[in-house]
Design an enzyme around this catalytic site. Structure first.
Site: not given
Lengths: 338, 763
Positions: B652, B655, B729
């Site tokens: 998911r 944002n 990362e």
């Protein structure tokens, strides 16, 4: 940074007076107790690094009104020493008649720095040698004459291959100076005894055995203007560097040609990023003058320009690179539409 | 929708603007060194000019004469501090080299004196006037320097437990139809976050407040307390904003306890702002690495043997290593795998985490080698990866929780125009520029750690979330606010988030890309506790437990029975039924498989990361594919990268706006790492030479004209309640190899050492 006094010079006399007053005998200009402040983009850095330790700062920015002319005329060009790099680079007539000047300025530093930095300060900027700029290294003949040179066998990728000595291999970092030296500019110097004029080519001193003496200026002298004879519409500045902007040259070439009916009447070749001072490659020019262009000419010219070059452990690549840059710049100058 | 706020897709959250955007743009965000102090003194560091040896004596008279100097602290008069163990050995420190303890010098730029004065300027001037006499010894700088020692990582680094291997590599390699044996190198790199390594320490009686940019306030608090020999409850670390971390602020540096102890002695708040160049030696860095890769494959491209040997530089006392073989041995399906990681000790400061610590150097080697193998096989490098795509961890046989590697390749290839590539090297050009296309896989382990949170809901819907998480520029405030707003069904603008303060409930280190998954899982859990209370108040005989669970994880909006219809009215009713003005809940969340001591460790500032290949029955990674266009100038050999395209799948996406920014920054850093960034070491004296932002090159805008980020829809119900894989990362991992692969395509030249510079190109 150490404490210093600050004063603004409202006119050239006052500036010269203030700068000369604090000078001790035999001090090289770089160590003079009083230093002029114009854009401040080099001096302040070096003071923060404790490399330069002036006790007096003379702010000459009030002289800008008198000293920032950008004056192309029928017989040549006059540029005030306090003109901003960005203003000169953006000047339409400079771009038309002296593209090598406009481009050398446009390709230097960042937009923010070009907005602050002046032409005079730009030609006087000091080397970016890391060992010079880091005072924890004792051995720097520029800072501590006779102490040796940490760069000689150190990390010297950015260092010079021309005009070096066994005392110093620090690169002259600027771009604009290559355009000036190529175009036989004169530099106007204002001092106690008024103004004098000298070839720009005589302004910078090769390190030789005195790397601490970088220019022919004496304490109390200021560059007030540069002048150039004639127009040089067929001129280019080519700069090779690690990133696309805001970076010093690994190698650059300023080329100006006067071609009439296919014959090269006059030719100027100057090199940046590879030499200890703004570098004029006169041997290379000699191969061009009076010649007609042929495909092998760029290589011969480039070879001549670097005939005396000497590389060290990390910077030998600059010789081959420099040759390709000269050759390509020459091709560009020959084929450019004017 | 704009590029910055990508259009919605399945399992993508709302691209709401950053919670802290206005404060940052308007200069209202207070970073640690912006915090006002009452009558502070200012500290300036003096650092060593040699890397090995001892200090014979200081000449301080000149410095002491500078007006405003209060004290000059050297090893001769420094406050005594207790040692802290390395973070990987149960301590908090990023280095065990403790400055000001003795006259010994262990590395370049070691702190050897602290000048304290009434002003920053006086402290700096006096520091410049400190004269030091040394007895210097010849230091060992790096690989191949005389005096270094090398040994296997296993056995000396407690976090490096095993060199992964499976099957019989030697036999399989011998018998392989196609073989490749190549070496790669990566350079020393420094994080250079914008915010310098400042620290401010102020005592109120026995209580210490530290203002310092940190990626782990609980770690720093506990570590400093340990060094000072005081109760950790007496120490508070505050940093509501962090000006970039990239790993450099994950573990404690020696400076903090030193400044705290001097502040105590002088009975005055002290503010330290070190210089940029001091940052190269008083904190950590990414050490240089070397790699030997051997690949054996069948003619149709199936990997039959893979061996990855890595060597990394560390300091004399500390066995730090990143050990990226844990990832490179698991990325592709291969039955015979062998690996070995070793550590080379030199006279250097101790290295540490830097964005994607293991994956950046190790995947550069593997993904470059795969491209070389594709050339040997005369195969499209994308197809080579497809043939060897894995559904299970080849070492342990565990299934991936989800793996969209090839979907990423296909999406990115399409967006990039990979089909336009003519495979032959040197076959594409544009004027003075040779053009090369290259690609590589990218991946990063999905990690979680225990986290606590406190949430307070008011009758009018106003919500306050408290969690000692860290806003290092990633968007942590924003996704936490979104999580709370969604779970409680309150408008986003009613949610206030408080972070970066060790007096708040503990959160894990902002490292290992675990923050979003960990902190949002905790916040979600605590919000559900609140919902449960509200629900019970209205429907005391009904059970919310099961219904609440249903909505945990992927629900785009709260579907609580209690909150249906007019939600604010329901909240008010629930408050009336409860007879209270405020509902507040605290909770502690831990991921599945977290060790038994997790919560105790969490409060003690020690991280217990779970995830990646260390999950019990599964292996969890985020994946991506990166495509780049490289241009090499025929004349100057300058290398430029006009296009970077990456497609990523990370569960998911909380944002898409902040996620895109993270991924975009990763791609840019990856390019920078391939072409620009390297800390130059003077091998004669083991000193860093280009220790400033003029000479340590990072990209300018002109270097990155085109960056495209694609986020795939991916749903993973096996990782954490939020369903999010860390992506901070992810993007800078594959870029190094993609760039070198593109340079090969442009020039026919294979470059195996980073960064690639124009002098490495021969045409």
């Amino acid at each position: 940074m150490r404490p210093f006094s600050y004063q603004r010079a409202s006119d050239p006399d006052m500036a010269v007076q203030a700068l000369g007053a604090a000078a001790a005998a035999n001090d090289p200009l770089t160590k003079a107790a009083a230093q002029p402040l114009a854009g401040g983009t080099t001096l302040i850095d070096l003071m923060k690094l404790d490399v330069m330790r002036p006790t007096a700062i003379v702010d000459i920015s009030p002289l800008a009104q008198a000293w920032s002319a950008i004056a192309p005329g029928g017989d040549g060009l006059r540029l005030g020493a306090l003109a901003k790099m960005s203003d000169v680079a953006a000047h339409a007539e400079i771009q038309r008649s002296y593209p090598v000047i406009a481009d050398s300025l446009k390709l230097a530093a960042s937009a923010q720095l070009r907005n602050m930095a002046t032409l005079g300060g730009n030609v006087m900027q000091r080397t970016r040698c890391n060992y010079f700029r880091d005072v924890s290294y004792e051995n720097c003949n520029k800072r501590n004459p006779g102490s040796g040179c940490a760069a000689m066998d150190g990390v010297n990728r950015m260092h010079a291959v021309l005009g070096t000595s066994d005392q110093c291999i620090a690169t002259y970092p600027g771009d604009f100076a290559q355009a000036l030296i190529a175009l036989d500019a004169m530099v106007e110097v204002t001092g106690k005894a008024g103004t004098r004029s000298m070839p720009f080519a005589q302004l910078h001193k090769r390190p030789g055995s005195t790397p601490d003496i970088e220019t022919a200026l004496q304490p109390g002298e200021l560059i007030s203007a540069f002048s150039i004879q004639g127009r040089w519409p067929r001129s280019v500045y080519l700069k090779a560097r690690d990133r696309q902007s805001y970076e010093f040259a690994l190698s650059s070439a300023a080329i100006a040609l006067d071609i009439q009916d296919g014959t090269i009447r006059d030719a100027r070749v100057a090199l940046g990023g590879v030499a200890t001072v703004p570098w004029r490659a006169r041997e290379a020019e000699a191969l061009l003058k009076g010649q007609k262009f042929d495909d092998g000419l760029p290589q011969r010219v480039a070879d001549a320009a670097f005939a005396d070059a000497r590389g060290r452990r990390h910077n030998s690549f600059k010789i081959a690179l420099g040759k390709r840059v000269v050759a390509r710049a020459l091709q560009q100058a020959v084929t450019m539409e004017i | 929708m704009t590029a910055a706020a990508p259009a919605p897709k399945a399992n993508l959250g709302q691209p709401v603007p950053r919670y802290d955007a206005a404060a940052k743009v308007m200069g209202r965000a207070t970073y640690a060194s912006d915090m006002p102090l009452d009558n502070p003194a200012y500290a300036f560091l003096v650092t060593s000019a040699i890397a090995k040896g001892r200090i014979d004596r200081f000449e301080l008279d000149d410095a002491k004469r500078v007006r405003g100097v209060i004290d000059i602290v050297t090893h001769e008069n420094a406050p005594k501090l207790k040692e802290s163990k390395l973070f990987s050995n149960g301590g908090y420190a990023g280095t065990t080299i403790q400055p000001l303890k003795s006259a010994e010098i262990a590395h370049d730029g070691q702190i050897i004196a602290v000048v304290v004065a009434e002003s920053y300027e006086a402290a700096r001037e006096a520091a410049n006037r400190v004269k030091v006499s040394y007895s210097a010894a010849a230091p060992s700088a790096t690989f191949d320097s005389p005096g270094t020692t090398a040994a296997a990582a296993k056995g000396q680094n407690s976090q490096f437990k095993e060199d992964p291997k499976v099957g019989d590599f030697a036999k399989a390699f011998d018998a392989a139809e196609v073989k490749l044996s190549v070496s790669y190198e990566t350079p020393t790199q420094h994080h250079n976050p914008m915010e310098l390594f400042t620290t401010s320490c102020a005592w109120m009686g026995d209580n210490l407040v530290i203002y310092e940019g940190s990626q782990y306030v609980y770690g720093l608090k506990n570590g400093v307390a340990e060094q000072l020999g005081i109760d950790a409850d007496k120490v508070r670390v505050v940093n509501p904003y962090v000006g970039g971390g990239f790993g450099s602020r994950g573990s404690m540096t020696p400076r903090t306890a030193i400044i705290a102890a001097i502040a105590k002695r002088l009975n005055r708040p002290i503010k330290l702002v070190p210089t940029r160049d001091q940052g190269f030696t008083i904190a950590t860095y990414r050490a240089e690495t070397r790699h030997e890769i051997r690949l054996g494959a069948s003619r149709d491209g199936r990997l039959v043997a893979l061996r990855h040997e890595g060597a990394e530089v560390s300091s004399r006392p500390d066995a730090y290593c990143v050990g990226g073989t844990k990832t490179t041995t698991r990325l592709y399906a291969c039955p015979n795998v062998d690996s070995l990681v070793s550590i080379v000790r030199a006279d250097r400061n101790t290295p540490g985490f830097m964005r994607s610590p293991p994956e950046v150097p190790y995947l550069f080697a593997l993904e470059s080698a795969l491209d070389e193998l594709a050339v040997k096989l005369n195969m499209d490098p994308v197809e080579l990866r497809r043939i060897n795509d894995a559904t299970r961890d080849p070492i342990d046989g565990k299934p991936y929780t989800s793996r969209s590697l090839m979907a990423c390749f296909d999406e990115a290839a399409k967006a990039f125009g990979w089909s336009q590539r003519s495979p032959q090297p040197k076959s594409m050009s544009d004027g003075d520029w040779l053009i090369g296309y290259g690609c590589a896989a990218t991946c990063y382990p999905t990690q979680m750690a225990p986290s606590a949170a406190r949430v307070r809901l008011q009758r009018d819907g106003r919500t306050r979330v408290e969690i000692a998480g860290h806003e290092i520029g990633t968007g942590a405030y924003t996704v936490i606010a979104q999580t709370a707003a969604e779970r409680l069904g309150v408008p986003l603008e009613k949610v206030a988030v408080f972070m970066g303060d060790s007096d708040l409930p503990p959160a894990p280190v902002a490292g290992g890309s675990n923050s979003t998954a960990s902190t949002c899982s905790a916040v979600m859990m605590v919000c559900d506790q609140i919902r449960q209370r509200l629900f019970k108040a209205l429907m005391p005989n009904d059970s919310l437990a099961d219904k609440a669970k249903e909505t945990v994880g992927i629900s785009p909006a709260p579907s609580t029975q209690a909150a249906k219809g007019d939600r604010s009215l329901d909240i008010e009713k629930a408050f009336d039924a409860l007879g209270v003005g405020v509902v507040e809940e605290y909770g502690e969340w831990k991921p599945e498989g977290a060790p038994l001591d997790s919560f105790r460790a969490m409060h003690n500032g020690q991280v217990r990361l779970v995830g990646g290949h260390q999950m019990k029955d599964q292996i969890a990674y985020a994946f991506g594919a990166e495509f780049v266009e490289v241009r090499v100038n025929r004349f100057t050999h300058e290398i430029r990268c006009p296009r970077l395209v990456g497609a990523f799948a990370a569960g998911r996406i909380m944002n898409p706006r902040t996620a895109r920014s993270q991924l975009m920054g990763g791609l840019i850093w990856g390019m920078s790492s391939a072409l620009l960034e390297a800390t130059e070491i003077d091998e004669r004296n083991a000193r860093y030479v280009n220790d400033n932002l003029a000479d340590y090159l990072v990209p300018v805008n002109a270097d990155v004209p085109g960056v495209e980020v694609i986020m795939l829809s991916e749903q993973d119900d096996h990782i954490n309640p939020v369903g999010a894989k860390g992506l901070g990362e992810l993007a800078n991992v594959g870029t190094n190899a993609a760039i070198c692969n593109a340079i090969y395509h442009a020039t026919g030249q294979r470059i195996r050492k980073l960064p690639v510079r124009l002098e490495n190109i021969e045409l």
